[in-house]
Design an enzyme around this catalytic site. Structure first.
Site, PDB file in Angstrom:
ATOM      1  CG  HIS A  24      23.001 -17.887   5.563  1.00  0.00           C
ATOM      2  ND1 HIS A  24      21.766 -18.400   5.219  1.00  0.00           N
ATOM      3  CD2 HIS A  24      23.710 -17.832   4.412  1.00  0.00           C
ATOM      4  CE1 HIS A  24      21.739 -18.639   3.919  1.00  0.00           C
ATOM      5  NE2 HIS A  24      22.906 -18.289   3.402  1.00  0.00           N
ATOM      6  CG  HIS A  26      27.467 -17.829   0.978  1.00  0.00           C
ATOM      7  ND1 HIS A  26      27.465 -19.168   0.682  1.00  0.00           N
ATOM      8  CD2 HIS A  26      26.196 -17.515   1.331  1.00  0.00           C
ATOM      9  CE1 HIS A  26      26.226 -19.638   0.831  1.00  0.00           C
ATOM     10  NE2 HIS A  26      25.440 -18.660   1.225  1.00  0.00           N
ATOM     11  CG  HIS A 204      21.928 -22.467   1.174  1.00  0.00           C
ATOM     12  ND1 HIS A 204      23.018 -22.650   1.966  1.00  0.00           N
ATOM     13  CD2 HIS A 204      21.958 -21.158   0.775  1.00  0.00           C
ATOM     14  CE1 HIS A 204      23.692 -21.512   2.048  1.00  0.00           C
ATOM     15  NE2 HIS A 204      23.076 -20.583   1.338  1.00  0.00           N
ATOM     16  CD  GLU A 207      18.476 -18.731  -1.666  1.00  0.00           C
ATOM     17  OE1 GLU A 207      19.130 -19.760  -1.875  1.00  0.00           O
ATOM     18  OE2 GLU A 207      18.963 -17.575  -1.782  1.00  0.00           O
ATOM     19  CG  ASP A 285      22.752 -15.343   1.400  1.00  0.00           C
ATOM     20  OD1 ASP A 285      23.546 -16.298   1.546  1.00  0.00           O
ATOM     21  OD2 ASP A 285      21.805 -15.382   0.584  1.00  0.00           O
ATOM     22  CG  ASP A 286      26.089 -14.235  -1.018  1.00  0.00           C
ATOM     23  OD1 ASP A 286      27.165 -14.844  -0.964  1.00  0.00           O
ATOM     24  OD2 ASP A 286      24.979 -14.803  -1.074  1.00  0.00           O
TER      25      ASP A 286
HETATM   26  N1  ADE Z   1      25.892 -19.128  -2.608  1.00  0.00           N
HETATM   27  C1  ADE Z   1      26.094 -17.884  -2.186  1.00  0.00           C
HETATM   28  N2  ADE Z   1      24.928 -17.326  -1.817  1.00  0.00           N
HETATM   29  C2  ADE Z   1      23.967 -18.250  -2.012  1.00  0.00           C
HETATM   30  C3  ADE Z   1      22.566 -18.292  -1.809  1.00  0.00           C
HETATM   31  N3  ADE Z   1      21.887 -17.241  -1.345  1.00  0.00           N
HETATM   32  N4  ADE Z   1      21.912 -19.413  -2.134  1.00  0.00           N
HETATM   33  C4  ADE Z   1      22.564 -20.462  -2.622  1.00  0.00           C
HETATM   34  N5  ADE Z   1      23.879 -20.489  -2.815  1.00  0.00           N
HETATM   35  C5  ADE Z   1      24.590 -19.396  -2.516  1.00  0.00           C
HETATM   36 ZN    ZN Z   2      23.413 -18.510   1.421  1.00  0.00          ZN
END
Ligand code: ADE
Ligand code: ZN
Length: 345
Positions: A24, A26, A204, A207, A285-286
């Site tokens: 996971h 992005h 997703h 969350e 994630d990011d």
């Molecule tokens: N796009 C990038 N990160 C995300 C996240 N945590 N939740 C939903 N969309 C995303």
């Molecule tokens: Zn994500």
């Protein structure tokens, strides 16, 4: 190998050095402020922030949407295939340093095609990055195309059409962006089409959205993994089902902290999910926006949750291989490498 005999003092070293898969991430969320400025200069793009420091200072999020607004703005510097390749390679170097042996990368084509960057440019650059990662770093990878759920299903279908000439360059589809008020059902028909195309399916869910979205991702979209899913605990019958069916949850602790899903890491439910028998994995994630790559997610979460042990660390790495979309022979090879690290601990 007796996992329960490994002292907790070995834990941080084990977390850092154990082989792992990242499921996971992005890839646009790995764009560090320094690279955003380099690419902006290279491409003549004007940014709303005067410096790297000013941009980084804006990374104070209150919820998912407040993050997404900045994340989509950051991606505006990506124009050429070389930009996408450079972004991917920067991520892979960090991942390799964290002993990631395999990564399944999400990418958001609609963020780019909406700005006039072609799907071909995006996928060509990312594919080159993936090939170089294998060749130069020994890191295996695959691409998963995400549909933006705040856009319409028709727009998702149009994106799928654009992607199909490159069907061999991605292994699956996912669903990301603003979760609230955009339930999985909105994308039922496009996911049904992707299923016919033998694409892997993930989404997703849970969350910021309710547990009902996890249920509909499973029952309506037929996804194989849930991204995040931490709100499943609000529905005990759902938790039992996720455990029984071994549905992987790709959990991202530092993301949950930065987007205020949990107030502190000590409040995170990772240990509870593991102890409920769920097939949880840890992911970044990011990472450029949330303060760390995968090892930092592991180390900080284990530090905040003293009930987590070397056995949990092993289980999380093992789950990452089991939940990945690779051949059984690869899973076995990486699991053997994982066993060797723990046997020597
Ligand atoms: N796009 C990038 N990160 C995300 C996240 N945590 N939740 C939903 N969309 C995303
Ligand atoms: Zn994500």
């Amino acid at each position: 190998m007796n996992l329960d005999k490994i002292p907790r003092s070995n834990l941080e070293r084990l977390l850092r050095s154990m082989p792992k898969a990242e499921l996971h991430i992005h890839i646009e969320g790995s764009l560090e402020p320094e690279l955003i400025f380099t690419l902006a200069q290279r491409n003549g793009v004007t940014l709303a922030y005067p410096s790297v420091e000013a941009l980084r200072a804006a990374y104070a999020f209150t919820d998912l949407q407040s993050f997404l607004d900045i994340y989509y703005a950051g991606a505006s510097v990506l124009l050429t295939a070389q930009d996408f390749e450079d972004m991917a390679m920067a991520y892979f170097r960090r991942a390799a340093a964290d002993h990631v042996v395999h990564a399944e990368l999400f990418f958001d084509p609609q963020t780019h095609t909406a700005r006039g960057v072609s799907f071909e440019t995006v996928i060509t650059g990312l594919t080159r990055g993936c090939e170089r990662a294998q060749r130069e770093l020994g890191v295996s990878s695959a691409l998963i195309l995400c549909f933006l759920r705040h856009l319409s299903e028709d727009e998702a279908f149009a994106t799928l059409e654009e992607a199909l000439p490159y069907r061999g360059q991605f292994i699956g589809v996912g669903l990301d962006s603003s979760e609230r008020d955009h339930p999985p059902e909105k994308f039922a028909r496009v996911f049904a089409r992707c299923r016919e195309l033998d694409l892997h399916l993930v989404a997703h869910a849970g969350e910021e959205g309710p547990p009902a979205y996890i249920r509909s991702a499973l029952d309506v979209l037929h996804v194989e993994r849930i991204d995040h899913g931490v709100r499943c605990v609000e529905d005990p019958a759902l938790v039992q089902r996720l455990a029984r069916e071994r549905v992987p949850l790709t959990v991202c602790p530092l993301s949950n902290l930065k987007l205020r899903v949990f107030d502190t890491l000590a409040d995170h439910n990772l240990a509870a999910l593991l102890d409920a028998g769920l097939a949880v994995t840890v992911n970044s994630d990011d990472p450029a926006y949330f303060g760390g790559y995968i090892n930092r997610n592991f180390v900080e979460t284990f530090a905040a949750l003293p009930q987590l042990t070397p056995r949990h660390a092993y289980q999380l790495a093992r789950n990452s291989f089991d939940a990945s979309f690779v051949a059984d022979a690869d899973k076995q090879r990486w699991t053997d490498a994982l066993d060797a690290v723990f046997a020597a601990a």
